[in-house]
Design a protein around this motif. Structure first.
Motif, mmCIF file in Angstrom:
data_model
loop_
_atom_site.group_PDB
_atom_site.id
_atom_site.type_symbol
_atom_site.label_atom_id
_atom_site.label_comp_id
_atom_site.label_asym_id
_atom_site.label_seq_id
_atom_site.Cartn_x
_atom_site.Cartn_y
_atom_site.Cartn_z
ATOM 1 N N VAL A 1 0.830 -1.210 0.000
ATOM 2 C CA VAL A 1 0.000 0.000 0.000
ATOM 3 C C VAL A 1 0.859 1.251 0.000
ATOM 4 C CG1 VAL A 1 -1.674 1.316 1.349
ATOM 5 C CG2 VAL A 1 -1.947 -1.153 1.096
ATOM 6 N N ILE A 2 1.909 1.261 0.828
ATOM 7 C CA ILE A 2 2.682 2.492 1.048
ATOM 8 C C ILE A 2 3.650 2.756 -0.094
ATOM 9 C CG2 ILE A 2 4.379 3.567 2.569
ATOM 10 C CD1 ILE A 2 3.038 2.117 4.893
ATOM 11 N N ALA A 3 4.327 1.716 -0.606
ATOM 12 C CA ALA A 3 5.368 1.923 -1.620
ATOM 13 C C ALA A 3 4.839 2.611 -2.882
ATOM 14 C CB ALA A 3 6.035 0.587 -1.959
ATOM 15 N N PRO A 4 3.716 2.153 -3.488
ATOM 16 C CA PRO A 4 3.224 2.889 -4.678
ATOM 17 C C PRO A 4 2.827 4.331 -4.353
ATOM 18 C CG PRO A 4 2.224 0.716 -4.554
ATOM 19 C CD PRO A 4 2.922 0.942 -3.258
ATOM 20 N N MET A 5 2.284 4.552 -3.149
ATOM 21 C CA MET A 5 1.877 5.907 -2.790
ATOM 22 C C MET A 5 3.096 6.823 -2.674
ATOM 23 S SD MET A 5 -0.471 7.123 0.405
ATOM 24 C CE MET A 5 0.493 6.114 1.510
ATOM 25 N N ILE A 6 4.155 6.326 -2.036
ATOM 26 C CA ILE A 6 5.370 7.133 -1.920
ATOM 27 C C ILE A 6 5.982 7.385 -3.296
ATOM 28 C CG2 ILE A 6 7.731 7.118 -1.033
ATOM 29 C CD1 ILE A 6 6.729 5.662 1.414
#
Length: 469
Positions: A52-57
């Motif tokens: 979830v976090i990696a694509p958002m960052i």
């Protein structure tokens, strides 16, 4: 010819530098991914958070870069162009006045209309150039605009005062000093965009993390239920299929599988119980007929055969049942080993026992007592000295039984765990059914553990029992 041969060798796919580089790149790529997988978290919840976090960052980094590179730079360039255009207009006004005139009106116009504070200094060399700032977008763009629009010697300071930009321009007989607010030449409100991105990311994570934890919880409960079933423990009372459709289907399939296995065990036990009952009836009639025969025939050997058949039937039934219906409970190792010490004294055997950790373990008591009894009973039968060591660590119990008996050849150590197998050498199983070790391993594996055999330091056999506890 030598040069041609060398060229051909260099062009060969296997030995050329290009071929070596082609093989080197996949090797490095695989090595990189092995390194990444080594440090990646192993739990599903942590990996899901990364998903979830990696694509958002990554997405926000690209957006921030595009904003800084395009929008921020474009706005700063246009503001710097306007400030430089105002300075150029002031220079034109100064140069249109006759020498020696008062420039107060020019200073007033610059301050009131252009928001620039200017001074006319006596002719003097410009200060030495200062160090360039690390983040020099304003310094770079403003310098380019002054060079392009004014094209005179100048000195620029964008770091001396955080809110003021100082510009000095060399004129023919004077130096023009200009003070401008940084916001006039620089897009200084980008922090609002960055704060908005960080704020929305925090809101998204605040919503995503509890939702993700709620989706992971049914998977963890299913794993705990499967682990409990593998250890022979009852399914947790609060377990029921829930969560996403795929997880619910997996939970329902697990419950159905458990029901089928338990039903199969019950049917096998019921069948063998019926067979055992019928054979016991025949044996009872057989023993009664022998008793009625009295002293006409020698019944000693026949009675021994009957007892052996009875023992074999009990062994078959115990092996088929496997103590699977028993619930888990507390088992006191110290008390059990004390009883074995008393039995060793009656058998005139040397016996030592030691326990490291808590003596109480959570197992199926009767089944675990049968497991230890089968292993240690064999040691009592074939050895003179027996040593038992129990280590109860967090979540595991390791019991080691060593003796000084004849031992078992390495190539036969797995065979003794097969049902109805007897050894022709080493340990001679003259009695019994050949099911003792098979039942012991079956019980250990029903607890989620196993039994292994090895050579003992005492010269005989070493049996190691490992079960979760």
């Amino acid at each position: 010819m030598r040069a041609i041969g060398a060229t051909q060798a260099e062009e060969a796919p296997g030995g050329s530098p290009r071929g070596r580089r082609a093989g080197f790149v996949p090797h490095n790529w695989r090595r990189f991914w092995r390194l990444v997988s080594r440090y990646m978290p192993k739990r599903l919840y942590a990996r899901s958070l990364i998903i979830v976090i990696a694509p958002m960052i990554l997405l926000q980094s690209v957006i921030a870069f595009m904003f800084m590179e395009r929008h921020w730079q474009t706005v700063t360039q246009r503001l710097s162009q306007a400030v430089t255009r105002d300075i150029a207009a002031i220079i034109d006004m100064i140069e249109t006045y006759p020498p020696g005139d008062n420039y107060a009106e020019v200073i007033r116009i610059a301050q009131d209309r252009l928001s620039l504070k200017i001074d006319l200094l006596p002719p003097a060399p410009l200060p030495a150039p200062g160090p360039k700032p690390f983040f020099s977008i304003l310094d770079h763009i403003l310098s380019e605009e002054i060079t392009r629009q004014i094209n005179r010697p100048f000195w620029l300071d964008t770091v001396g005062n955080s809110n003021i930009v100082e510009i000095r321009i060399q004129l023919e007989d004077k130096v023009l000093r200009v003070f401008a607010r940084r916001s006039q030449a620089y897009a200084s409100n980008t922090h609002i965009f960055l704060l908005w991105m960080v704020g929305t990311s925090l809101v998204l994570l605040t919503i995503a993390i509890p939702f993700l934890r709620n989706q992971i919880r049914p998977i963890m409960q299913l794993a705990e239920a499967a682990e409990s079933f593998g250890k022979g423990r009852p399914t947790p009372s609060d377990f029921k299929p829930r969560g996403a459709e795929e997880v619910r289907r997996a939970g329902i399939a697990f419950l159905q599988m458990r029901e089928r296995i338990e039903r199969q065990i019950e049917q096998r036990t019921a069948m063998l119980t019926g067979v055992s009952h019928d054979l016991r009836t025949i044996l009872t009639r057989f023993k009664l007929q022998l008793a009625l025969a009295g002293k006409k025939i020698d019944t000693t050997a026949l009675n021994q055969d009957i007892d052996d058949m009875q023992s074999m039937l009990e062994g078959y039934l115990a092996f088929a049942r496997g103590e699977a219906a028993e619930d888990t409970g507390r088992f006191d190792l110290r008390s059990y080993l004390d009883k074995l010490g008393d039995e060793a004294r009656l058998r005139k055997r040397g016996f030592t026992a030691s326990i490291a950790g808590k003596p109480e373990v959570q197992v199926r008591p009767n089944a675990f007592s049968r497991l230890l009894g089968n292993i240690i009973g064999n040691a009592f039968r074939y050895a003179e000295n027996i040593k038992v060591t129990a280590i109860h660590t967090r979540g595991a119990l390791i019991v080691t039984i060593e003796d000084d008996g004849p031992g078992i050849p390495p190539e036969r150590r797995e065979d003794v765990f097969k049902p109805f197998v007897r050894l022709d050498s080493a340990r001679q199983d003259v009695g019994g059914t050949g099911l003792g070790l098979a039942i012991a391993r079956d019980i250990a594996r029903s607890h989620g553990g196993d039994i292994t055999l090895d050579e003992s330091a005492m010269g005989g056999l070493k049996a190691t029992i490992k079960v979760p506890a």
